[in-house]
Design a protein around this motif. Structure first.
Motif, PDB file in Angstrom:
ATOM      1  N   GLU A  29      -9.941  52.598  10.939  1.00  0.00           N
ATOM      2  CA  GLU A  29     -10.868  53.296  10.039  1.00  0.00           C
ATOM      3  C   GLU A  29     -12.151  52.487   9.888  1.00  0.00           C
ATOM      4  N   GLN A  30     -13.256  53.194   9.632  1.00  0.00           N
ATOM      5  CA  GLN A  30     -14.532  52.519   9.378  1.00  0.00           C
ATOM      6  C   GLN A  30     -14.423  51.766   8.065  1.00  0.00           C
ATOM      7  N   LEU A  31     -14.725  50.477   8.080  1.00  0.00           N
ATOM      8  CA  LEU A  31     -14.632  49.639   6.892  1.00  0.00           C
ATOM      9  C   LEU A  31     -15.993  49.420   6.263  1.00  0.00           C
ATOM     10  N   THR A  32     -15.994  49.212   4.960  1.00  0.00           N
ATOM     11  CA  THR A  32     -17.220  48.768   4.302  1.00  0.00           C
ATOM     12  C   THR A  32     -17.420  47.296   4.659  1.00  0.00           C
ATOM     13  N   ASP A  33     -18.603  46.780   4.384  1.00  0.00           N
ATOM     14  CA  ASP A  33     -18.848  45.362   4.626  1.00  0.00           C
ATOM     15  C   ASP A  33     -17.897  44.501   3.796  1.00  0.00           C
ATOM     16  N   HIS A  34     -17.590  44.932   2.569  1.00  0.00           N
ATOM     17  CA  HIS A  34     -16.693  44.167   1.708  1.00  0.00           C
ATOM     18  C   HIS A  34     -15.271  44.157   2.273  1.00  0.00           C
ATOM     19  N   GLN A  35     -14.827  45.289   2.803  1.00  0.00           N
ATOM     20  CA  GLN A  35     -13.501  45.324   3.425  1.00  0.00           C
ATOM     21  C   GLN A  35     -13.478  44.453   4.684  1.00  0.00           C
ATOM     22  N   MET A  36     -14.540  44.525   5.475  1.00  0.00           N
ATOM     23  CA  MET A  36     -14.617  43.711   6.681  1.00  0.00           C
ATOM     24  C   MET A  36     -14.579  42.235   6.309  1.00  0.00           C
ATOM     25  N   ASN A  37     -15.261  41.865   5.237  1.00  0.00           N
ATOM     26  CA  ASN A  37     -15.253  40.489   4.769  1.00  0.00           C
ATOM     27  C   ASN A  37     -13.831  40.054   4.413  1.00  0.00           C
ATOM     28  N   VAL A  38     -13.090  40.920   3.747  1.00  0.00           N
ATOM     29  CA  VAL A  38     -11.710  40.616   3.373  1.00  0.00           C
ATOM     30  C   VAL A  38     -10.868  40.368   4.617  1.00  0.00           C
ATOM     31  N   VAL A  39     -11.004  41.233   5.621  1.00  0.00           N
ATOM     32  CA  VAL A  39     -10.222  41.079   6.844  1.00  0.00           C
ATOM     33  C   VAL A  39     -10.589  39.781   7.559  1.00  0.00           C
ATOM     34  N   LEU A  40     -11.885  39.526   7.715  1.00  0.00           N
ATOM     35  CA  LEU A  40     -12.314  38.321   8.425  1.00  0.00           C
ATOM     36  C   LEU A  40     -11.902  37.048   7.677  1.00  0.00           C
ATOM     37  N   ARG A  41     -12.003  37.076   6.344  1.00  0.00           N
ATOM     38  CA  ARG A  41     -11.576  35.916   5.556  1.00  0.00           C
ATOM     39  C   ARG A  41     -10.073  35.704   5.713  1.00  0.00           C
ATOM     40  N   HIS A  42      -9.329  36.788   5.667  1.00  0.00           N
ATOM     41  CA  HIS A  42      -7.879  36.721   5.852  1.00  0.00           C
ATOM     42  C   HIS A  42      -7.543  36.134   7.222  1.00  0.00           C
ATOM     43  N   LEU A  43      -8.211  36.611   8.255  1.00  0.00           N
ATOM     44  CA  LEU A  43      -7.943  36.114   9.601  1.00  0.00           C
ATOM     45  C   LEU A  43      -8.364  34.653   9.741  1.00  0.00           C
ATOM     46  N   ARG A  44      -9.516  34.301   9.191  1.00  0.00           N
ATOM     47  CA  ARG A  44     -10.026  32.933   9.323  1.00  0.00           C
ATOM     48  C   ARG A  44      -9.036  31.919   8.768  1.00  0.00           C
ATOM     49  N   TYR A  45      -8.470  32.225   7.618  1.00  0.00           N
ATOM     50  CA  TYR A  45      -7.606  31.256   6.954  1.00  0.00           C
ATOM     51  C   TYR A  45      -6.115  31.526   7.160  1.00  0.00           C
ATOM     52  N   SER A  46      -5.782  32.389   8.108  1.00  0.00           N
ATOM     53  CA  SER A  46      -4.371  32.669   8.385  1.00  0.00           C
ATOM     54  C   SER A  46      -3.748  31.587   9.260  1.00  0.00           C
ATOM     55  N   ASP A  47      -4.550  30.664   9.725  1.00  0.00           N
ATOM     56  CA  ASP A  47      -4.065  29.611  10.597  1.00  0.00           C
ATOM     57  C   ASP A  47      -4.701  28.290  10.175  1.00  0.00           C
TER      58      ASP A  47
END
Length: 109
Positions: A29-47
């Motif tokens: 689904e098309q994400l808002t910038d805020h949702q994209m930020n959440v995903v990228l932050r989650h991915l960045r700190y998942s490791d």
């Protein structure tokens, strides 16, 4: 049915979205910038160590999230700018240089 690791990652993403006050990001689904930020932050700190831009972007796409390269890059830069300097990983200087090199290459194309 997702395995326990996938379920835990989905739950962690849902928790981050709730804290950020945005709807849970859904792959495809098309994400808002805020949702994209959440995903990228989650991915960045998942490791550990945290993922680089390229690693996070590749994982973002592998998990089925959509967004143009320009949007992903812009949101990533905003995410990195909000990281406290004293709390950034030791490899951050190297990562910043790699990100700058990639950004320079991106602008030339």
């Amino acid at each position: 049915m997702p395995d326990d690791g996938t379920a835990a990652r989905a739950a962690a993403l849902a928790d981050l979205a709730a804290v950020a006050g945005v709807p849970v990001p859904v792959p495809g689904e098309q994400l808002t910038d805020h949702q994209m930020n959440v995903v990228l932050r989650h991915l960045r700190y998942s490791d550990d160590p945290p993922l680089s831009y390229q690693q996070a972007r590749d994982q973002y796409r592998a998990e089925g999230f959509v967004g143009s390269e320009e949007r992903i890059r812009r949101v990533w830069v905003e995410l990195r700018a909000k990281e406290p300097a004293g709390h950034r990983p030791a490899a951050a200087a190297t990562e910043d240089a790699e990100d700058a090199d990639e950004e320079s290459e991106h602008r030339r194309t």
